[in-house]
Scaffold this active site. Structure first.
Site, PDB file in Angstrom:
ATOM      1  N   SER A 193     -27.552  -6.717  10.355  1.00  0.00           N
ATOM      2  CA  SER A 193     -26.200  -7.130  10.720  1.00  0.00           C
ATOM      3  C   SER A 193     -26.241  -8.454  11.490  1.00  0.00           C
ATOM      4  O   SER A 193     -26.754  -9.445  10.977  1.00  0.00           O
ATOM      5  CB  SER A 193     -25.519  -6.020  11.522  1.00  0.00           C
ATOM      6  OG  SER A 193     -24.149  -6.294  11.704  1.00  0.00           O
ATOM      7  N   ASP A 347     -19.702  -2.616   1.874  1.00  0.00           N
ATOM      8  CA  ASP A 347     -19.884  -3.400   3.091  1.00  0.00           C
ATOM      9  C   ASP A 347     -19.064  -4.670   2.977  1.00  0.00           C
ATOM     10  O   ASP A 347     -19.176  -5.411   2.003  1.00  0.00           O
ATOM     11  CB  ASP A 347     -21.365  -3.735   3.276  1.00  0.00           C
ATOM     12  CG  ASP A 347     -21.642  -4.536   4.544  1.00  0.00           C
ATOM     13  OD1 ASP A 347     -20.716  -4.735   5.344  1.00  0.00           O
ATOM     14  OD2 ASP A 347     -22.807  -4.960   4.718  1.00  0.00           O
ATOM     15  N   HIS A 377     -21.992  -0.450   5.710  1.00  0.00           N
ATOM     16  CA  HIS A 377     -22.562  -1.266   6.780  1.00  0.00           C
ATOM     17  C   HIS A 377     -23.068  -0.384   7.926  1.00  0.00           C
ATOM     18  O   HIS A 377     -22.359   0.473   8.427  1.00  0.00           O
ATOM     19  CB  HIS A 377     -21.522  -2.251   7.326  1.00  0.00           C
ATOM     20  CG  HIS A 377     -22.121  -3.295   8.207  1.00  0.00           C
ATOM     21  ND1 HIS A 377     -22.699  -4.451   7.710  1.00  0.00           N
ATOM     22  CD2 HIS A 377     -22.271  -3.358   9.550  1.00  0.00           C
ATOM     23  CE1 HIS A 377     -23.155  -5.173   8.712  1.00  0.00           C
ATOM     24  NE2 HIS A 377     -22.913  -4.532   9.837  1.00  0.00           N
TER      25      HIS A 377
END
Length: 407
Positions: A193, A347, A377
């Site tokens: 991320s 995502d 995600h």
């Protein structure tokens, strides 16, 4: 006195129940769960818990008891650190930066592979403790020495703190590889991320450094890589998919870059991007670079909102390559090491990975790409969570481990 305590307990229970009901109602009014996602009920429950804890944190912050991030960190730390008997774990500081070193106990006749890892969390959440189990698993399964970097975050620290902390910690580690038993020719930089974003910016910054050991490979797991085009297919198709919704993403983005939240809509619509800048960067950022199978039948090419010069002046730093590494010059991209990219279908950041894949390949950088069709995600962090475990977690983690072991 007993009656008073009973009333307080009942009142607190009613209050907590009310907050949780609010979280459930908000979830069902906004969340979109695809039929192709496995265990949708479990994902819905997780999202409700996330909304519940954030709401509680905000209430505590307004009451000036503690900040919302501190409350979330406290809950994360309650999970505890699972001790791995095969590893030696050492907490240290590189200057003011807390780091955690994971070293296999077994004696090796050769120097080991090194991994520099940057955790996720949107620049607001995430910690060494929250990612401890993932880092332990990576170090054990790849037989590597792993350095996890605990960079400074919001609400006290803004850009470029994460980039600088990760860069400085990486330089310190690279200068002392022999101390940790690491092979200078096999150093991997990995992150998830916002940690994947840090990998991209740090690797680009180190690309021209000839006095340090070169990074052998970079591993970017569901990274955010640009802050210019928020009209990409995944940004529109997955905007209400847990755990990272569009509203949450843009809030993290603005807070870290110290942009007033009143400019959120201008950023999302592209009204803050001058036409000449879009003309320059669209060759890298346009949805034309996204394979057709990811666009869906109803997607039409992005149309940026009417240019707002005031919004541009307030947000123009998003065009800096240290914020949007997708905008780096070709000569920098061409110098980057072998790359592993992992994207998840459900995502909102999926297309950032696809755009970076094309940029790297166009400049001759070897790229290995793995796409998790049932992933969302943040799913990789739940690989060992007993109740909130998902098949997609290991579907993301296994190819990552296989790639690192091949270095």
């Amino acid at each position: 006195m007993a009656v008073l305590w009973l009333l307080l307990l009942v009142g607190l229970s009613i209050f907590l129940l009310g907050v949780f009901i609010w979280a459930v109602v908000k979830h069902f009014l906004t969340a979109e769960i695809s039929s192709s996602l496995q265990h949708p009920v479990k994902l819905r429950l997780m999202q409700c818990v996330v909304l519940f804890t954030i709401a509680l944190g905000n209430i505590l912050q307004k009451l000036r008891i503690c900040s919302m991030p501190s409350f979330i960190k406290f809950l994360h730390d309650l999970r505890g650190r699972k001790k791995d008997p095969t590893l030696v774990v050492t907490n240290m500081h590189f200057g003011t930066i807390p780091v955690r070193l994971f070293q296999p106990k077994a004696v090796s006749s050769n120097l080991r592979r090194g991994i520099i890892f940057f955790h996720g969390g949107g620049a607001l959440f995430g910690s060494l403790n929250l990612y401890h189990r993932l880092c332990s698993f990576l170090a054990r399964e790849t037989d590597s020495v792993l350095l996890s970097v605990g960079y400074r975050k919001l609400p006290d620290h803004h850009h470029p703190v994460i980039h600088l902390d990760c860069l400085n910690a990486s330089i310190h580690f690279l200068k002392n590889l022999q101390t940790y038993g690491v092979d200078p020719s096999r150093v991997v930089m990995a992150g998830e991320s916002v940690g994947g974003w840090a990998v991209a910016t740090v690797t680009q910054a180190l690309a021209c450094q000839d006095k340090l050991p070169q990074i052998r490979a970079q591993v970017l797991i569901t990274p955010i890589l640009q802050g210019v085009n928020f009209q990409l297919p995944s940004q529109l198709q997955k905007r209400n998919v847990p755990l990272l919704t569009r509203d949450l993403m843009i809030t993290f983005f603005c807070r870290y870059l110290n942009i007033d939240l009143s400019w959120k809509n201008a950023i999302l619509t592209g009204a803050c991007v001058p036409p000449d800048m879009w003309k320059k960067y669209s060759k890298w950022l346009s949805s034309d670079n996204i394979p057709q199978r990811f666009k869906g039948k109803d997607f039409s090419p992005e149309f940026l909102g009417p240019f707002n010069e005031t919004a541009y002046l307030e947000t123009k730093h998003v065009l800096d390559e240290k914020i949007s590494p997708l905008l780096a010059d070709d000569k920098i991209i061409a110098q980057l090491p072998d790359t592993f990219l992992l994207s998840c279908e459900h995502d909102i950041l999926r297309d950032d990975t696809l755009l970076y894949k094309k940029r790297l390949e166009d400049q001759g950088v070897p790229v290995t790409w793995h796409h998790v069709e049932d992933g969302f995600h943040g799913c990789i962090i739940f690989f060992d969570n007993q109740f909130f475990s998902f098949p997609c977690s290991m579907n993301a983690l296994n190819p990552t481990i296989s790639y690192i072991k091949g270095i």
